[in-house]
Enzyme design. Sequence first.
Site, mmCIF file in Angstrom:
data_model
loop_
_atom_site.group_PDB
_atom_site.id
_atom_site.type_symbol
_atom_site.label_atom_id
_atom_site.label_comp_id
_atom_site.label_asym_id
_atom_site.label_seq_id
_atom_site.Cartn_x
_atom_site.Cartn_y
_atom_site.Cartn_z
ATOM 1 N N ALA A 68 0.510 -0.806 0.153
ATOM 2 C CA ALA A 68 -0.002 -0.157 -0.059
ATOM 3 C C ALA A 68 1.140 1.334 0.320
ATOM 4 O O ALA A 68 0.760 1.917 0.925
ATOM 5 C CB ALA A 68 -0.730 0.330 1.164
ATOM 6 N N MET A 69 1.616 1.421 -1.393
ATOM 7 C CA MET A 69 2.006 2.320 -1.256
ATOM 8 C C MET A 69 1.727 3.963 -1.501
ATOM 9 O O MET A 69 1.899 4.902 -0.944
ATOM 10 C CB MET A 69 3.351 2.344 -2.865
ATOM 11 C CG MET A 69 4.383 0.915 -2.498
ATOM 12 S SD MET A 69 5.039 1.224 -1.568
ATOM 13 C CE MET A 69 6.458 2.339 -1.670
ATOM 14 N N CYS A 129 -5.010 1.058 -9.461
ATOM 15 C CA CYS A 129 -4.281 0.745 -8.141
ATOM 16 C C CYS A 129 -5.619 0.415 -6.913
ATOM 17 O O CYS A 129 -6.354 1.675 -6.425
ATOM 18 C CB CYS A 129 -4.063 1.989 -7.695
ATOM 19 S SG CYS A 129 -3.070 2.307 -5.984
ATOM 20 N N GLY A 218 2.723 -10.759 -6.991
ATOM 21 C CA GLY A 218 3.763 -11.996 -6.345
ATOM 22 C C GLY A 218 2.816 -13.126 -7.458
ATOM 23 O O GLY A 218 2.138 -12.828 -7.889
#
EC number: 1.3.-.-
Length: 304
Positions: A68-69, A129, A218
């Site tokens: 969670a940038m 996002c 991932g």
Amino acid sequence: MLKTKLWDIEFKNPVFLAAGVMGETGSALKRMAKNGAGAVCTKSVGIEKKPGHNNPTMVEVEGGFLNAMGLPNPGADEYAGEIERIKDEMKRMNVKIIGSIYGKNDSEFQKAAEIIGNYVDVLELNISCPHAGGGYGSSIGQDPYLCKNVVSAVKDVSDIPVIAKLTPNVTDIKEIANAVVNAGADGIVAINTLGPGMVIDIESGVPILGNRVGGMSGKAVKPIAVKNVYDICSAVDVPVIGVGGITTGADAIEFMMAGASAVQVGTGVYYRGYDIFQKINNEIEEYLLKKDLKMSDIIGIAQK
């Protein structure tokens, strides 16, 4: 053997750096280029500086990561300077630059495109996002009408290819794909992270991420990403770049068989190092030579 032509742009290979990973600075992009990437995608940038979410912003989970940038970036004007400083060297290495931009409406996307578009080869629209909040990211990408408006606005001011990065968190990704292509998108990137998801520290009872929730990336997301690419390629006739859980040449080939013309690598850098791009390229070449095939022979074969 691995040269790839998209939108009349020739890429030396089809393995690109994904947005949000090692794209914070020009020097980081250059490092990925030196390690074999055919193109590098910048950090997503908007028209104004954004600090992003509080730490911690990433946590490893089984099969991947939650992050969670919060779209941290210095703003389009300042980031353009980062690209300007490396542009000549990137040309010497024959590595293309994809500029990822975001906004909360078509006007903000358009303004960011006008700035960044002068410094890159392709524009990538982050409408996917899952944890940005405030009307950004998937808030747009889940609505075909909003997607159409953003793509149309950017196409109005851009003379380079415009590609839309889609979220898998929708009922029908074919509907979204058709919306962006009908609005003029030259290509599609799929997928962005899944989620949002959450990890809780059982000692404190508090979610680990500073933002509490984050997007899943991932290895575990690869089957979902492959299916989304397959569905998109069955619905629209523009180049699709596959992304999600790619760490090996076999992963990349699987995406290509689903219909992707190229792939992007993100968290795979964590698993196999900075030179993952060269490793994947070598593995694709080995496969093609062993099978006596060209890349064009495998792209979309699963669709037949």
